[in-house]
Design a protein around this motif. Sequence first.
Motif, PDB file in Angstrom:
ATOM      1  N   TYR A  45       0.843  -1.183   0.000  1.00 18.82           N
ATOM      2  CA  TYR A  45       0.000   0.000   0.000  1.00 18.82           C
ATOM      3  C   TYR A  45       0.882   1.238   0.000  1.00 18.82           C
ATOM      4  O   TYR A  45       1.988   1.236   0.536  1.00 18.82           O
TER       5      TYR A  45
ATOM      6  N   PHE B 299       3.460   0.681   2.822  1.00 23.58           N
ATOM      7  CA  PHE B 299       3.145  -0.340   3.827  1.00 23.58           C
ATOM      8  C   PHE B 299       3.073  -1.711   3.177  1.00 23.58           C
ATOM      9  O   PHE B 299       2.402  -1.898   2.170  1.00 23.58           O
TER      10      PHE B 299
ATOM     11  N   GLY C 214      -5.316   8.711   2.735  1.00 25.61           N
ATOM     12  CA  GLY C 214      -5.450   7.343   3.220  1.00 25.61           C
ATOM     13  C   GLY C 214      -4.635   6.379   2.374  1.00 25.61           C
ATOM     14  O   GLY C 214      -3.898   6.767   1.474  1.00 25.61           O
ATOM     15  N   LEU C 215      -4.795   5.119   2.671  1.00 26.45           N
ATOM     16  CA  LEU C 215      -4.036   4.093   1.957  1.00 26.45           C
ATOM     17  C   LEU C 215      -4.532   3.926   0.529  1.00 26.45           C
ATOM     18  O   LEU C 215      -5.718   4.018   0.256  1.00 26.45           O
TER      19      LEU C 215
ATOM     20  N   PHE D 233      -0.218  -5.357   9.239  1.00 27.07           N
ATOM     21  CA  PHE D 233       0.563  -4.365   8.514  1.00 27.07           C
ATOM     22  C   PHE D 233       1.941  -4.187   9.112  1.00 27.07           C
ATOM     23  O   PHE D 233       2.128  -4.305  10.321  1.00 27.07           O
TER      24      PHE D 233
ATOM     25  N   GLN E 211       0.840   5.410   0.987  1.00 28.70           N
ATOM     26  CA  GLN E 211       0.120   6.480   1.648  1.00 28.70           C
ATOM     27  C   GLN E 211       0.850   7.793   1.407  1.00 28.70           C
ATOM     28  O   GLN E 211       1.989   7.971   1.856  1.00 28.70           O
TER      29      GLN E 211
ATOM     30  N   ARG F 164       9.180   5.067   4.811  1.00 28.70           N
ATOM     31  CA  ARG F 164       9.061   6.409   4.227  1.00 28.70           C
ATOM     32  C   ARG F 164      10.088   6.535   3.111  1.00 28.70           C
ATOM     33  O   ARG F 164      11.297   6.507   3.361  1.00 28.70           O
TER      34      ARG F 164
ATOM     35  N   LEU G 137      -4.082   0.970  -2.404  1.00 29.21           N
ATOM     36  CA  LEU G 137      -3.517  -0.326  -2.746  1.00 29.21           C
ATOM     37  C   LEU G 137      -2.706  -0.195  -4.026  1.00 29.21           C
ATOM     38  O   LEU G 137      -3.216   0.216  -5.059  1.00 29.21           O
TER      39      LEU G 137
ATOM     40  N   ILE H  94       4.749   6.980   2.080  1.00 30.52           N
ATOM     41  CA  ILE H  94       5.019   5.869   2.989  1.00 30.52           C
ATOM     42  C   ILE H  94       4.442   4.612   2.359  1.00 30.52           C
ATOM     43  O   ILE H  94       3.289   4.596   1.916  1.00 30.52           O
TER      44      ILE H  94
END
Lengths: 109, 114
Positions: free
Chosen positions: A35, A88, A42-43, A99, A37, A104, A45, A86
């Motif tokens: 993911y 994830f 928000g996240l 997660f 960000q 970063r 995909l 960032i």
Amino acid sequence: GEDVEQSLFLSVREGDSSVINCTYTDSSSTYLYWYKQEPGAGLQLLTYIFSNMDMKQDQRLTVLLNKKDKHLSLRIADTQTGDSAIYFCAEGYGQNFVFGPGTRLSVLP
Amino acid sequence: GAVVSQHPSRVICKSGTSVKIECRSLDFQATTMFWYRQFPKKSLMLMATSNEGSKATYEQGVEKDKFLINHASLTLSTLTVTSAHPEDSSFYICSAGTPNQGYTFGSGTRLTVV
């Protein structure tokens, strides 16, 4: 319990490739996800890989999975400033997610 | 490192009742908390963005009267599913943090409405 680890920071120069690494502990994971960000958002995909695959490529993104070592990586080719965010890593088993802490990515001009 | 506690991890409730899910940042202050829901075989869906002291911003298609979000302090946000129905059964997860320091996910809550 299940655990997902990532390095927290990565800096690359614009145009270079970025490789973000992730390790996980749960061998029963069915899917592994990446993911993104962006600041204040928000996240999103980016991509995912089924656990019986070794590699998945999608335009500038390449996901490599080493199931034996429980290691997942995301390679971003020709990294651009817009890739600063960032990232994830997450493992999924059933309908649950675990997660990582996020990496970063800073892209330097 | 930053820790986000989400409670409860599992909850079963009857149709028509309300259930509250808490998201706490244990060792840091979170100006922003996100609430996500995961649908079967799909990725996480962002439900709302919650900034401390202000009203949550809901994503399109998310009913704000059904999913009440309160971010009363820099360490606590709550999601209340009101008048729950079986189709609300899902996995709900929060993340908390700041734009500068990044975000940490909670462990998620599995809600089952019977």
